[in-house]
Design a protein around this motif. Structure first.
Motif, PDB file in Angstrom:
ATOM      1  N   MET A  38       0.847  -1.186   0.000  1.00 14.11           N
ATOM      2  CA  MET A  38       0.000   0.000   0.000  1.00 14.11           C
ATOM      3  C   MET A  38       0.892   1.250   0.000  1.00 14.11           C
ATOM      4  SD  MET A  38      -2.808   1.083   2.796  1.00 14.11           S
ATOM      5  CE  MET A  38      -3.816  -0.285   2.298  1.00 14.11           C
ATOM      6  N   PRO A  39       0.579   2.226  -0.827  1.00 14.10           N
ATOM      7  CA  PRO A  39       1.372   3.460  -0.809  1.00 14.10           C
ATOM      8  C   PRO A  39       1.276   4.165   0.550  1.00 14.10           C
ATOM      9  CG  PRO A  39      -0.075   3.400  -2.726  1.00 14.10           C
ATOM     10  CD  PRO A  39      -0.475   2.262  -1.839  1.00 14.10           C
ATOM     11  N   LYS A  40       2.412   4.626   1.021  1.00 18.44           N
ATOM     12  CA  LYS A  40       2.436   5.345   2.299  1.00 18.44           C
ATOM     13  C   LYS A  40       1.568   6.596   2.238  1.00 18.44           C
ATOM     14  CE  LYS A  40       6.311   7.199   3.565  1.00 18.44           C
ATOM     15  NZ  LYS A  40       7.651   7.519   4.070  1.00 18.44           N
ATOM     16  N   SER A  41       1.485   7.208   1.060  1.00 14.35           N
ATOM     17  CA  SER A  41       0.682   8.423   0.913  1.00 14.35           C
ATOM     18  C   SER A  41      -0.796   8.163   1.197  1.00 14.35           C
ATOM     19  CB  SER A  41       0.853   9.005  -0.486  1.00 14.35           C
ATOM     20  OG  SER A  41       0.439   8.076  -1.471  1.00 14.35           O
ATOM     21  N   THR A  42      -1.268   6.965   0.875  1.00 15.96           N
ATOM     22  CA  THR A  42      -2.666   6.611   1.166  1.00 15.96           C
ATOM     23  C   THR A  42      -2.912   6.649   2.667  1.00 15.96           C
ATOM     24  OG1 THR A  42      -2.835   5.221  -0.795  1.00 15.96           O
ATOM     25  CG2 THR A  42      -4.398   4.774   0.972  1.00 15.96           C
ATOM     26  N   PHE A  43      -1.989   6.067   3.413  1.00 13.51           N
ATOM     27  CA  PHE A  43      -2.131   6.049   4.866  1.00 13.51           C
ATOM     28  C   PHE A  43      -2.126   7.467   5.433  1.00 13.51           C
ATOM     29  CE2 PHE A  43      -1.189   5.257   9.269  1.00 13.51           C
ATOM     30  CZ  PHE A  43      -1.831   4.067   9.529  1.00 13.51           C
ATOM     31  N   TYR A  44      -1.231   8.308   4.936  1.00 16.33           N
ATOM     32  CA  TYR A  44      -1.183   9.691   5.419  1.00 16.33           C
ATOM     33  C   TYR A  44      -2.451  10.467   5.068  1.00 16.33           C
ATOM     34  CZ  TYR A  44       3.587   9.394   7.091  1.00 16.33           C
ATOM     35  OH  TYR A  44       4.702   9.061   7.807  1.00 16.33           O
ATOM     36  N   ARG A  45      -3.059  10.167   3.926  1.00 23.06           N
ATOM     37  CA  ARG A  45      -4.328  10.822   3.587  1.00 23.06           C
ATOM     38  C   ARG A  45      -5.414  10.428   4.587  1.00 23.06           C
ATOM     39  NH1 ARG A  45      -2.587  10.057  -1.783  1.00 23.06           N
ATOM     40  NH2 ARG A  45      -3.757   8.127  -2.009  1.00 23.06           N
ATOM     41  N   TRP A  46      -5.400   9.172   5.021  1.00 22.60           N
ATOM     42  CA  TRP A  46      -6.365   8.742   6.045  1.00 22.60           C
ATOM     43  C   TRP A  46      -6.151   9.522   7.334  1.00 22.60           C
ATOM     44  CZ3 TRP A  46      -5.308   2.785   5.659  1.00 22.60           C
ATOM     45  CH2 TRP A  46      -5.812   2.300   4.456  1.00 22.60           C
ATOM     46  N   LEU A  47      -4.889   9.628   7.744  1.00 21.44           N
ATOM     47  CA  LEU A  47      -4.588  10.339   8.996  1.00 21.44           C
ATOM     48  C   LEU A  47      -4.963  11.811   8.912  1.00 21.44           C
ATOM     49  CD1 LEU A  47      -1.121   8.827   9.998  1.00 21.44           C
ATOM     50  CD2 LEU A  47      -3.364   8.242  10.922  1.00 21.44           C
ATOM     51  N   ASN A  48      -4.811  12.409   7.748  1.00 18.88           N
ATOM     52  CA  ASN A  48      -5.139  13.826   7.560  1.00 18.88           C
ATOM     53  C   ASN A  48      -6.614  14.061   7.293  1.00 18.88           C
ATOM     54  OD1 ASN A  48      -2.469  14.640   7.912  1.00 18.88           O
ATOM     55  ND2 ASN A  48      -2.000  14.305   5.756  1.00 18.88           N
ATOM     56  N   GLY A  49      -7.371  12.990   7.122  1.00 23.13           N
ATOM     57  CA  GLY A  49      -8.802  13.119   6.884  1.00 23.13           C
ATOM     58  C   GLY A  49      -9.172  13.452   5.449  1.00 23.13           C
ATOM     59  N   SER A  50      -8.212  13.320   4.528  1.00 24.63           N
ATOM     60  CA  SER A  50      -8.495  13.632   3.125  1.00 24.63           C
ATOM     61  C   SER A  50      -9.478  12.645   2.512  1.00 24.63           C
ATOM     62  CB  SER A  50      -7.212  13.629   2.304  1.00 24.63           C
ATOM     63  OG  SER A  50      -6.328  14.616   2.790  1.00 24.63           O
ATOM     64  N   ASN A  51      -9.347  11.393   2.883  1.00 27.63           N
ATOM     65  CA  ASN A  51     -10.306  10.384   2.439  1.00 27.63           C
ATOM     66  C   ASN A  51     -10.322   9.247   3.457  1.00 27.63           C
ATOM     67  OD1 ASN A  51      -7.821   9.323   1.751  1.00 27.63           O
ATOM     68  ND2 ASN A  51      -8.436   8.620  -0.264  1.00 27.63           N
ATOM     69  N   GLY A  52     -11.361   8.442   3.392  1.00 27.03           N
ATOM     70  CA  GLY A  52     -11.536   7.384   4.379  1.00 27.03           C
ATOM     71  C   GLY A  52     -10.925   6.073   3.944  1.00 27.03           C
ATOM     72  N   ALA A  53     -10.625   5.262   4.920  1.00 27.53           N
ATOM     73  CA  ALA A  53     -10.062   3.945   4.670  1.00 27.53           C
ATOM     74  C   ALA A  53     -11.180   2.939   4.427  1.00 27.53           C
ATOM     75  CB  ALA A  53      -9.241   3.509   5.872  1.00 27.53           C
ATOM     76  N   THR A  54     -10.932   2.004   3.541  1.00 28.44           N
ATOM     77  CA  THR A  54     -11.890   0.927   3.323  1.00 28.44           C
ATOM     78  C   THR A  54     -11.591  -0.207   4.284  1.00 28.44           C
ATOM     79  OG1 THR A  54     -10.521  -0.209   1.680  1.00 28.44           O
ATOM     80  CG2 THR A  54     -12.057   1.489   0.859  1.00 28.44           C
TER      81      THR A  54
END
Length: 77
Positions: A38-54
Motif C-alpha cells: 500500500m502506498p504510504k501516501s494513502t495512509f497519510y491521507r487517512w490520517l489527515n482526513g483527506s479520504n476514508g479507509a476501506t
C-alpha cells in the motif's frame, strides 16, 4: 443474558490505532505500508482526513502489522 463466544474474530484497528501500535512496536510506517503493498501516501491521507479507509485496506494493514510483529518476536527468540 448469555455470552456467545465467536472464535477467530479479529478486531480491526482504525488508522490512528494502527499508527500508534506500529510506532510503539518500533515498526516504521514505510515498512508496514510496503509489507501491505500500500502506498504510504494513502495512509497519510487517512490520517489527515483527506479520504476514508476501506475495510479491505484496514484488514490488509492489520494483517501485515500482525505478521511483522510475529516476525520481530521470532527474531528475538
Amino acid at each position: 443474558m448469555q455470552k456467545i463466544f465467536i472464535p477467530n474474530v479479529v478486531s480491526i484497528l482504525n488508522p490512528f490505532e494502527l499508527y500508534e501500535k506500529a510506532q510503539k512496536s518500533g515498526i516504521n510506517l514505510a515498512v508496514l505500508c510496503d509489507h501491505a503493498n500500500m502506498p504510504k501516501s494513502t495512509f497519510y491521507r487517512w490520517l489527515n482526513g483527506s479520504n476514508g479507509a476501506t475495510l479491505t485496506s484496514l484488514e490488509k494493514l492489520n494483517k501485515s502489522l500482525e505478521e511483522l510483529l510475529k516476525k520481530a518476536k521470532s527474531n528475538d527468540d
